[in-house]
Every structure is written in C-alpha cells, then in structure tokens.
Enzyme design. Sequence first.
Site, PDB file in Angstrom:
ATOM      1  N   GLU A  40       4.197  -2.356 -13.735  1.00  0.00           N
ATOM      2  CA  GLU A  40       5.665  -2.160 -14.162  1.00  0.00           C
ATOM      3  C   GLU A  40       6.387  -0.817 -13.960  1.00  0.00           C
ATOM      4  O   GLU A  40       7.295  -0.660 -14.844  1.00  0.00           O
ATOM      5  CB  GLU A  40       5.985  -2.879 -15.384  1.00  0.00           C
ATOM      6  N   TRP A  89      -1.575  -5.894  -5.417  1.00  0.00           N
ATOM      7  CA  TRP A  89      -1.371  -6.316  -6.840  1.00  0.00           C
ATOM      8  C   TRP A  89      -0.473  -7.221  -7.148  1.00  0.00           C
ATOM      9  O   TRP A  89       0.576  -7.033  -8.001  1.00  0.00           O
ATOM     10  CB  TRP A  89      -0.808  -4.888  -7.402  1.00  0.00           C
ATOM     11  N   SER A 109       5.724   2.156  -6.789  1.00  0.00           N
ATOM     12  CA  SER A 109       6.870   2.425  -7.160  1.00  0.00           C
ATOM     13  C   SER A 109       8.067   2.647  -6.463  1.00  0.00           C
ATOM     14  O   SER A 109       9.438   2.543  -7.079  1.00  0.00           O
ATOM     15  CB  SER A 109       6.691   3.793  -8.130  1.00  0.00           C
ATOM     16  N   PRO A 125       0.684  -1.105   0.177  1.00  0.00           N
ATOM     17  CA  PRO A 125       0.011  -0.035  -0.083  1.00  0.00           C
ATOM     18  C   PRO A 125       0.663   1.215  -0.158  1.00  0.00           C
ATOM     19  O   PRO A 125       0.389   2.122  -0.521  1.00  0.00           O
ATOM     20  CB  PRO A 125      -0.973  -0.086   1.170  1.00  0.00           C
ATOM     21  N   SER A 134       3.878   5.708 -16.197  1.00  0.00           N
ATOM     22  CA  SER A 134       4.440   6.493 -17.353  1.00  0.00           C
ATOM     23  C   SER A 134       5.363   7.646 -16.454  1.00  0.00           C
ATOM     24  O   SER A 134       6.561   7.875 -17.107  1.00  0.00           O
ATOM     25  CB  SER A 134       3.491   7.122 -18.129  1.00  0.00           C
ATOM     26  N   ALA A 142       4.255   1.306  -1.001  1.00  0.00           N
ATOM     27  CA  ALA A 142       5.561   0.738  -1.421  1.00  0.00           C
ATOM     28  C   ALA A 142       5.039   0.285  -3.033  1.00  0.00           C
ATOM     29  O   ALA A 142       5.271  -0.860  -3.248  1.00  0.00           O
ATOM     30  CB  ALA A 142       6.398  -0.065  -1.148  1.00  0.00           C
TER      31      ALA A 142
END
Length: 422
Positions: free
Chosen positions: A401, A175, A151, A147, A404, A149
């Site tokens: 991943e 995730w 990026s 939650p 943007s 951590a």
Amino acid sequence: MTSTASRPAETAETWLPEPPVLHSPWHTPARAALMEQARRFAMDEVLPVANELDPQKGEIPQHLLERLGELGWFGITVPAVDGGLGLGVFEYCMVSEELARAWMSVASILARSQGMGTAVADPDRHRELLRRSAGGSWIGAVALSEPEAGSDLANVQTRAVLDGDEWVVTGHKRWCGNAKAADFIQVLVRVADPQPGESRSRGLRNLLLVKERGSFPPGLSGYAIDKVGYHGFLTWDLTFDQVRIPATDLIVGPGEGGGSDSSGDSGAGFREAQAFLNTARVHTAARAVGLARAAVEDCVRYLQERVQFGHPIGDFQALRFALADMAAEVEQARAFYRQVAHLLDEGVPCEKEAAMVKLQATEMAVRVTNQAMQLHGGNGYTTERQVERHWRDARLTTIFEGTSEIQKRIISNRMLPRSPLS
C-alpha cells in the site's frame, strides 16, 4: 511442520487476553459489542487455523470464508439496503485489527470485498454485485502494480484496446494477492496515452475481469510468488496476453456511463486507485496494530512463564520497561488510526493523514514485533511460538500500500512546495 498441538500454552482455549479499551470520543455500545464479537471469533476460530496452516503456507480454508460471510464482515461498509452492515471505515478497521491479531491474511481478505468490483454502469447489476459482495460470494483481487509501476502507478503500461464490444488487455501485473481464488480481478490499464504536457495518469482506467474461482480465463497466466510471510492466500505475478473483457465491464464513477464512451477519460482509473489507497492505508495501519498487539499479548504471557535465575523473567525491570514501551506504542497507533478512520467516514479529505498513520503504525509494528522476538529469546527464533509470524507479517506492512518512503513523500509534499529546479 509445527502444529497447534505443539503450542498448547498459546491456544485461545487456555488464555484469552483482555480486550483493548475502546472508550474514546468515538465509543458506542454497538462498536464495543462488535469489537468483542470480532475478538472472540479471532481467538476461538481464526487463531487455531493460523497456527496450523501458516507454517505450511496454507490458504484460508473455505469454512473460514463462509463464517466471515455469515457474520456479515465482507459487507461492513456496504449499505444495509444492499445486504451489508451499513457501517463505516471505523468499524471495518476495528474488526480488521481484531482479525489481524490472530492472522493478518484473514483481516486482509475483507479488503477484497466491501463493495469492490461493483461500480459498473448497469444499476441493476451494480446492486446485484453489492449483495454478492456483502455475502462473501464476490471476493476479488486488485491488479495495480507492475514490474516498473509499483509506487509509480502513473507509469502503468498494461494496455487495453477496444475491439468491437470488448477490451483486449495485454501486459504484466505483479503483487496481485488472491488472484486465482478470486471471483474477479480489478485491473488498472492504460486505454489512452497522455499528450505532451498532460499528466502521465491520463488514460488510466479500471476494468473488471470476471472469472471462476480457482482458475484463470483464456490469455491470463501466472505464477505464485514465494513470500517470507503473509500466508493465507497466494500472491501472483500475472501475464495478460490478449485477455478479452466485455466493454461494459468498466469501473465507472458517479454519473459516468460505461463502454467505449469512457475510454478517453483523463485519469479516472488513477483517481479511483488513489481513493482506494487512502482507505487501504488506514486499514493497513489497523492490521499493523493487530500484529503489534498480538506480540505484546504473547510477551505478557511469556514473561510470566519463562523462569531464569529463580524468577519469572517478567520480574526483571529491563524487560518490564521494554514491555511498557511496546504497549504504549500500540495504544498510540490505535488512537491515531481510529481518528483517521473517523475522518474518512465524515468525508474529510485526508490523504496526508492516511499516509501519516500508515507510516507511524507500520513502523511501530516492526519495532514492537522485533522487540517481542528479543523478549522471547531463543524461543522467539523458532516456529514453535506465534511471535515469529507476527514479525514476518509486520515486516510487510511497511512495504505494501506504498512503502514508508512513499508515505513520507506524500506527507512532505503536502507540507512543503517543491522548488522549480527539483
């Protein structure tokens, strides 16, 4: 729910698009044959399943996983001596583009194998797990994000403490795709705190939580996150409450031992995550290209079918030019991801390039799939056409991943030094 029966015009049996041109500096007959095989499989076997199950938020069926294993695609990058195809990131991404053209989740499940979860200290076990990975019987999940951590992986707070010959893991992960259906979960944990002045990534390690498919081990619980798209497998919010993992189930680097002697390593887990993300970002670019290509190919057909004012709408210049722009963007992104995949296979450090292609290809996919919905008019805003699925899935590619914005940060940090005051 919409089924394949309601979309006869878009089934693989009635129409198969021309394959993209492969001729490039990296062209080989073997790659061309592999691409054609993947394209046929995607259109003939994956697309009908996607059309049936995606509207139901269904999971990839077992028979499709078995077919992927038979084709050897869970082990594209696994050495041939260990049962894999012994190929590179280039081929891995090329096959993934073809699969994403039909259903992005099927392209994504390949990333849960390819030798993941096999880097253990015992060489015999390592080879056994590699063989299982290549055959599709060692499919995993990765628990990196939390939650607080996402990026910022250096901020991971899930903690592992050694208790005799076991790690005891407590924390919260989010995730985590495919977690319950997986054979293992690779978990990024904190085993030591950084000292003042040290990098926040110090003390991060990856542990291998071995489990049964379809269930969670004692101490692990969670719920499936309800997503807008990216159906095919469930994405989980996980709570670790003193989950016990053998000390030997530590992911290790080359020449490194396992167990408690590695607990103080200065950020091995963070480095492993970063290396994983470089390939993952190029893989995401390939998946984005597959989604955008699907939208273009669906538009080619629709513009010839739909008649207004006595003409197929493909006769109108505005729509023809929009299609041309879409196709050109797809080709540009494909050439770029293949270039970066080639660099990774050559062992070239390319964190900046991986971030660039992930940024460019995913933003392109959002634009192209959005335009495809517009070209479909009202029909594009229904579940009767595949284009809405392409758009929903493409929208995620700019987020996972690394968003943007994170890719722009990586790129700019490699180009410009930071001021001491910033």
